[in-house]
Design an enzyme around this catalytic site. Structure first.
Site, PDB file in Angstrom:
ATOM      1  CE1 TYR A 145      -6.808  -0.572  -0.590  1.00 20.14           C
ATOM      2  CE2 TYR A 145      -8.214  -1.284  -2.443  1.00 20.14           C
ATOM      3  CZ  TYR A 145      -8.323  -0.895  -1.007  1.00 20.14           C
ATOM      4  OH  TYR A 145      -9.262  -0.719  -0.237  1.00 20.14           O
ATOM      5  CG  ASP A 240      -6.144  -8.070  -6.639  1.00 18.71           C
ATOM      6  OD1 ASP A 240      -7.410  -8.100  -7.644  1.00 18.71           O
ATOM      7  OD2 ASP A 240      -6.225  -7.375  -5.905  1.00 18.71           O
ATOM      8  CE  LYS A 268     -12.203  -2.310  -8.814  1.00 14.50           C
ATOM      9  NZ  LYS A 268     -12.789  -1.123  -8.174  1.00 14.50           N
TER      10      LYS A 268
HETATM   11  N1  HOZ Z   1     -10.811   0.950  -4.074  1.00 14.38           N
HETATM   12  C1  HOZ Z   1     -11.373   1.689  -5.165  1.00 14.38           C
HETATM   13  C2  HOZ Z   1     -10.631   2.007  -6.241  1.00 14.38           C
HETATM   14  N2  HOZ Z   1      -9.481   1.438  -6.360  1.00 14.38           N
HETATM   15  C3  HOZ Z   1     -12.363   2.801  -5.059  1.00 14.38           C
HETATM   16  C4  HOZ Z   1     -13.771   2.400  -4.738  1.00 14.38           C
HETATM   17  C5  HOZ Z   1     -14.706   3.370  -4.325  1.00 14.38           C
HETATM   18  O1  HOZ Z   1     -14.353   4.429  -4.012  1.00 14.38           O
HETATM   19  O2  HOZ Z   1     -15.731   3.276  -4.566  1.00 14.38           O
END
Ligand code: HOZ
Length: 430
Positions: A145, A240, A268
């Protein structure tokens, strides 16, 4: 057992004004069932919900809170900075300090551009790789992702995998046609795609340690093989590192795994809990970004002072205290070993994958080294495990397609408590 009357009320209310009651899909607990827990405050290893329940946190805001919640130096720095204005929309010295700090920590980053999320970072890195090479196609891996920009939503992990969404309305065929996919850890498939589409591939995007289909480490030689293919074909290799950056080592996965990327994306941890992303890399490529070059990319809140001071304080702490990484590894290993024992009597085969301070549990009888293996695990059993843990105050990601993130704030006692709860989760008579 926790009670969550207030969370239930809040969720009912939220659904009237927010689609699905949440601002990011996986948070809705739709795949695991039940009511999402509405949080009120957090400190160190613990989060406290609207009903006053305490949870030991293994999500850590999906990665950023590597030093635990409300880390005091970050909170103080944000408070002080906010008094000088929350946004200028003009350059500041702090942005230079942030860029210099990132460059001093991350290998192969000569220049860096700040953005506001990991999605933006990946979207911009793809445009840059395309602009730099003059090619349109790119390769990504099934179950990886890279944020929710259209081009990346083909066979994506995280929420797309959690909800088993096959086709995404609004993502046009015209966009998806340039996204090629291969199974993670499968170099042969990558080579085949490169041969079939010779001279048209701008980039290979990869999570150097996958974290959006659970945690899946790269097999020996996989990343090295990608590097070689990219060198041979003039393809831009993009790591990534939204999850792995500043988490696996001060220099992220590049440093830890000893493989060089051409471009790297961050999110993050880099924001210390505020909305920050970044992409960076070799000057030869980065100089194509506007206003130096013509690959356009911009953002009103990019380099925002509050976000920068939070990120800067977090990264500086990590840089100045590299022992934190050893500590994180040891804690995660201790958790891993404890969970192996705790789940041994659960009546189902299981696989625990771990790399650095990332870990996940799949209820599977075969190794989980790619998306197909993660998807064929017994994810209904994971859902049961998740709820049993949650009811006993252990907050795990609400999906088998997400990684757990360990924070330095976790104590041995917290991990012991987690292991004890895990031992009873699927085996209440124990
Ligand atoms: N895309 C995030 C985890 N891979 C989730 C982010 C969220 O829901 O805070």
């Amino acid at each position: 057992m926790t009670t969550n009357t207030k969370s239930k009320e809040l969720f009912a209310r939220a659904q009237r004004s927010i689609p699905g009651g949440v601002n990011s899909p996986v948070r809705a607990f739709k795949s695991v069932g039940g009511t999402p827990i509405f949080m009120e405050r957090a400190r160190g290893a613990y989060m406290y919900d609207a009903d006053g329940n305490r949870y030991i946190d293994y999500i850590n805001s999906w990665g950023p809170m590597i030093l635990g919640h409300a880390y005091e130096p970050v909170v103080k720095a944000v408070q002080e900075k906010a008094m000088q204005s929350t946004s200028f929309g003009a350059p500041t010295e702090l942005e230079i300090e942030m860029a210099e700090l990132i460059i001093s920590m991350a290998p192969n980053v000569d220049m860096v551009r700040m953005v506001s999320s990991g999605t933006e970072a990946c979207m911009s890195a793809l445009r840059l790789a395309r602009g730099y090479t003059g090619r349109n196609k790119f390769i990504k891996f099934e179950g990886c992702y890279h944020g929710h920009a259209d081009a990346f939503l083909v066979k994506a992990g995280s929420g797309v995998a959690t909800f088993n969404i096959q086709t995404i309305p609004g993502v046009t065929a015209g966009v998806s046609i340039d996204t090629l996919t291969a199974p993670y850890n499968d170099l042969e498939s990558v080579q085949k795609l490169v041969n079939e589409h010779s001279g048209t591939i701008a980039a290979i995007f990869v999570e150097p340690v996958a974290g959006n289909m659970g945690c899946i480490p790269p097999e020996p030689g996989f990343l090295e093989g990608l590097r070689k293919i990219c060198d041979q074909e003039g393809i831009v290799l993009v790591f990534d590192e939204v999850m792995t950056g500043f988490r696996l080592a001060p220099g992220g996965a590049q440093e830890r795994l000893g493989v060089n990327a051409d471009l790297v994306t961050y999110g993050k941890v880099i924001g210390g809990g505020l909305p920050v992303g970044a992409f960076g890399g070799k000057k030869e490529i980065m100089q194509h970004i506007a206003p130096l070059g013509n690959v356009y990319q911009a953002g009103t809140l990019s380099g925002n002072p509050i976000a920068m001071i939070a990120g800067y304080t977090m990264l500086k702490t990590l840089k100045d205290n590299p022992g934190i990484y050893k500590e994180l590894d040891e804690k995660t290993e201790y958790l891993h070993k404890g969970l192996e024992g705790a789940l041994s009597g659960c009546g189902s085969p299981f696989v625990i994958n771990r790399f650095g301070s990332m870990l996940s549990v799949h209820f599977s009888d075969k190794p989980v080294n790619n998306f197909a293996a993660a998807a064929s695990a017994n994810n209904n059993l994971f859902n049961q495990f998740f709820h049993a843990m949650l009811n006993s105050g252990i907050y795990l990601p609400p999906s088998a397609f997400e990684t757990w993130f360990i924070s330095a704030a976790l104590s041995k006692e917290d991990i012991d408590e987690t292991i004890e709860v895990a031992g009873k989760a699927l085996n209440p008579s124990r």
